[in-house]
Write a protein that holds these residues in place. Structure first.
Motif, short mmCIF file in Angstrom:
data_model
loop_
_atom_site.label_atom_id
_atom_site.label_comp_id
_atom_site.label_asym_id
_atom_site.label_seq_id
_atom_site.Cartn_x
_atom_site.Cartn_y
_atom_site.Cartn_z
N MET A 207 0.70 -1.31 0.18
CA MET A 207 -0.39 0.00 -0.28
C MET A 207 0.93 1.01 0.30
O MET A 207 1.45 1.58 1.25
N ILE A 208 0.26 1.96 -1.05
CA ILE A 208 1.55 3.82 -0.86
C ILE A 208 0.58 4.65 -1.23
O ILE A 208 -0.47 4.97 -1.39
N ALA A 209 0.88 5.52 0.27
CA ALA A 209 -0.04 6.00 0.41
C ALA A 209 0.20 6.46 1.50
O ALA A 209 0.80 6.73 2.76
N GLU A 210 0.45 8.07 1.46
CA GLU A 210 0.18 9.05 2.61
C GLU A 210 -0.60 7.92 3.85
O GLU A 210 -1.49 7.76 3.66
N VAL A 211 -0.59 8.07 5.52
CA VAL A 211 -1.42 8.07 6.07
C VAL A 211 -1.73 8.95 6.96
O VAL A 211 -1.48 9.67 8.14
N ASN A 212 -3.08 9.39 6.57
CA ASN A 212 -3.81 9.58 7.04
C ASN A 212 -5.31 9.29 6.58
O ASN A 212 -5.44 7.65 6.29
N ASN A 213 -6.43 10.74 6.92
CA ASN A 213 -7.82 9.82 7.15
C ASN A 213 -8.40 9.38 5.54
O ASN A 213 -9.32 8.00 5.23
N LEU B 204 -1.34 10.16 11.13
CA LEU B 204 -2.05 8.92 11.79
C LEU B 204 -1.56 7.66 11.95
O LEU B 204 -1.98 6.73 12.66
N LEU B 205 0.21 7.98 11.94
CA LEU B 205 1.07 6.31 11.51
C LEU B 205 0.94 6.26 13.09
O LEU B 205 0.62 5.18 12.94
N GLU B 206 1.38 6.94 14.21
CA GLU B 206 0.95 6.19 15.12
C GLU B 206 0.24 5.84 16.42
O GLU B 206 -0.01 4.32 16.32
N ARG B 207 -1.01 6.31 15.68
CA ARG B 207 -2.90 5.83 16.33
C ARG B 207 -2.93 4.62 15.68
O ARG B 207 -3.15 3.42 16.24
N LEU B 208 -2.73 4.28 15.00
CA LEU B 208 -2.21 2.85 13.51
C LEU B 208 -1.12 1.81 13.51
O LEU B 208 -2.02 0.26 14.36
N GLU C 206 -3.21 0.18 16.66
CA GLU C 206 -4.11 -0.37 16.70
C GLU C 206 -3.43 -1.93 16.56
O GLU C 206 -4.19 -3.26 16.57
N LEU C 207 -2.47 -1.23 15.80
CA LEU C 207 -1.47 -3.23 15.08
C LEU C 207 -1.53 -3.60 16.17
O LEU C 207 -1.93 -4.81 16.53
N THR C 208 -0.99 -2.58 17.38
CA THR C 208 -0.92 -3.55 18.30
C THR C 208 -1.70 -4.82 19.69
O THR C 208 -1.67 -5.74 19.77
N GLU C 209 -3.16 -3.70 18.97
CA GLU C 209 -3.58 -4.09 20.33
C GLU C 209 -4.42 -5.41 19.09
O GLU C 209 -5.25 -6.36 19.45
N ARG C 210 -3.85 -5.62 17.95
CA ARG C 210 -5.12 -6.73 17.40
C ARG C 210 -3.88 -7.85 16.73
O ARG C 210 -4.65 -8.48 16.24
N GLU C 211 -3.31 -7.52 17.23
CA GLU C 211 -1.59 -8.16 17.51
C GLU C 211 -1.73 -8.52 16.08
O GLU C 211 -0.88 -9.53 15.57
N GLU D 274 1.07 -6.71 15.00
CA GLU D 274 2.35 -6.12 13.58
C GLU D 274 3.49 -6.73 12.81
O GLU D 274 4.45 -6.68 12.68
N ASP D 275 3.41 -8.73 13.10
CA ASP D 275 4.01 -9.48 12.46
C ASP D 275 3.31 -9.66 11.17
O ASP D 275 4.04 -9.89 10.10
N ARG D 276 2.26 -8.67 10.66
CA ARG D 276 1.85 -9.03 9.26
C ARG D 276 1.48 -7.63 9.15
O ARG D 276 1.73 -7.44 7.73
N ILE D 277 1.38 -6.47 9.06
CA ILE D 277 1.24 -5.07 9.19
C ILE D 277 2.10 -4.24 9.01
O ILE D 277 2.87 -4.37 9.99
N HIS D 278 3.15 -4.18 8.17
CA HIS D 278 4.75 -3.10 8.16
C HIS D 278 4.57 -1.69 7.99
O HIS D 278 4.86 -1.11 6.63
N PHE D 279 4.40 -0.70 8.61
CA PHE D 279 4.96 0.41 8.83
C PHE D 279 6.83 0.91 7.61
O PHE D 279 7.15 1.11 9.11
N LEU D 280 6.69 1.05 6.64
CA LEU D 280 7.72 1.80 5.69
C LEU D 280 8.21 3.19 6.44
O LEU D 280 9.40 3.40 6.46
N GLY D 281 7.31 4.13 6.77
CA GLY D 281 7.55 5.54 6.30
C GLY D 281 7.99 5.38 4.94
O GLY D 281 7.60 5.03 3.68
N ASN D 282 7.80 7.13 4.23
CA ASN D 282 8.48 7.37 3.23
C ASN D 282 10.00 6.98 2.42
O ASN D 282 10.54 6.53 3.24
N ARG D 283 9.20 6.14 1.82
CA ARG D 283 10.23 5.55 0.40
C ARG D 283 10.34 6.11 -0.68
O ARG D 283 9.48 7.09 -1.25
N ASP D 284 12.18 6.12 -0.71
CA ASP D 284 12.42 5.94 -2.54
C ASP D 284 13.26 5.39 -2.98
O ASP D 284 13.58 5.86 -3.93
#
Length: 394
Positions: free
Chosen positions: A212-218, A249-253, A256-261, A263-273
């Protein structure tokens, strides 16, 4: 003077590109400007400079005027920006202003009040009023566009919904173009070792990887993707998701990954080139937005032969043909999203087939073709060529 030389001189135009921010020009418009200059025209840019000018444009002698636009259409700073634009036009006497982004497009077209012979071209990257948009958007932006139509010679839209809407404004020239274009030749999956890229991301060779290539916003709606992955987890289907992009929304999401367990399946990589490398390492692209104009990230995925699961909204449905080059799902429907992922997870031959279909369908969005459309739009006096080279739907 030779007849051909005289014709060339007469055709040279002085063009001012106007955008709210300089990064819009750097990100999307450099090939367009390069082509105009190579055809002998003079092109400059006016914008709020939030990053240095693209080096290629600087080398071509493009001047960047720092104009203090803000994103609030009623902010008093924009009045100063408008007076700056009038000074620039008065000094350099451009034949055409080509405006991009809502705020710059508003004040750029108002130059016609002072310079009535100035030709105004407006590229709408996605109207803020659309089916399902908040009422406040319709209350603010729709009346602005309706009034500004009288100061617009040509409007270029990027999706069919916006095109149909724009026709009602009765602008002299209304066109549907294939976005700003992508350089298909630059998406070279063969330059990357898929498994090596996966290893750098701590992914296994046999993982089913979604990107998923997208800014982390609503608007980008990562939540729907997260809920879909959670549904798949409950069914015992293991997928990996890599998310390229940063946002508020990065930190909030992540919480949520932690709450849903997850973290081992969805990985936020930040901005990438290294987006092409990340796409190469993936099996499938996903975009769950509420609103899009004509999303470049989907074009990038399709250029790399990846099918896309996207929401059934303006812009995405212009690019993705349901069950042919990907799947369309309803906004907010995580169960449907999970089901479509499962179809491709279980049928890799189908996955590969629609990936190939995606590549074939995106060829018409190659930047060379889009620039060809733009060149003809600049020559609107030739109606025969206009019909041949611009994609206008009656």
């Amino acid at each position: 003077m030779h007849k051909d030389q005289l014709r060339l001189v007469n055709e040279v135009k002085k063009i001012l590109y106007i955008s709210t921010l300089s990064r819009t020009i750097n990100s999307f418009l450099v090939p367009h400007i390069e082509k105009l200059i190579n055809e002998g025209n003079v092109v400059d840019c006016a914008c709020s400079i939030d990053e240095e000018a693209d080096q290629n444009l600087a080398n071509l002698g493009v001047r960047f005027f720092d104009v203090p636009f803000t994103r609030n259409p009623l902010h008093p700073e924009n009045v100063k920006a408008f007076f700056d634009l009038m000074k620039i036009q008065n000094q350099f006497n451009y034949d055409i202003v080509h405006v991009h982004t809502p705020i710059a497009a508003l004040y750029g077209r108002l130059l016609k009040l002072r310079f009535p012979k100035l030709k105004t071209i407006y590229t709408a990257h996605g109207f803020h009023f659309y089916k399902g948009a908040p009422l406040v958007n319709w209350g603010i932006y729709y009346p602005i566009e309706k009034v500004m139509a009288r100061y617009t010679d040509t409007i270029i839209t990027m999706n069919t919904e916006d095109y149909e809407r724009a026709k009602r404004f009765k602008v002299k020239g209304t066109h549907l173009a294939n976005g700003v274009g992508v350089k298909l030749a630059s998406y070279r999956a063969d330059l990357y070792d898929r498994n090596e890229v996966r290893r750098t991301l701590n992914l296994n060779e046999d993982d089913f990887v979604i990107i998923m290539i997208a800014e982390v916003n609503n608007n980008k709606n990562h939540k729907q993707m997260i809920e879909a992955v959670d549904i798949l987890k409950q069914k015992g289907i293991h997928v990996q998701v890599i998310c390229a992009g940063d946002g508020p929304l990065l930190e909030r999401l992540k919480m949520e990954l932690t709450e849903r367990e997850l973290e081992d399946r969805i990985h936020f990589l930040g901005n990438r080139d290294d987006i092409t490398a990340l796409i190469t390492a993936s099996d499938l692209g996903i975009l769950m937005s509420y609103r899009e104009g004509l999303p470049r990230n989907i074009m990038e995925l399709m250029a790399c032969r990846k099918p896309v699961i996207g929401t059934r909204i303006r812009g995405i449905r212009d690019l993705v043909e349901d069950k042919v080059s990907g799947f369309l799902v309803n906004v907010g429907d995580a169960a449907e999203t999970a089901q479509r992922i499962e179809v491709l997870y279980r049928n890799r031959d189908f996955l590969e087939k629609i990936g190939s279909n995606a590549y074939e369908s995106i060829k018409q969005y190659d930047v060379k073709q889009v620039i060809g459309q733009l060149m003809e739009i600049y020559g609107l006096n030739n109606q025969q060529n206009e019909q041949m080279f611009t994609k206008t739907i009656s």
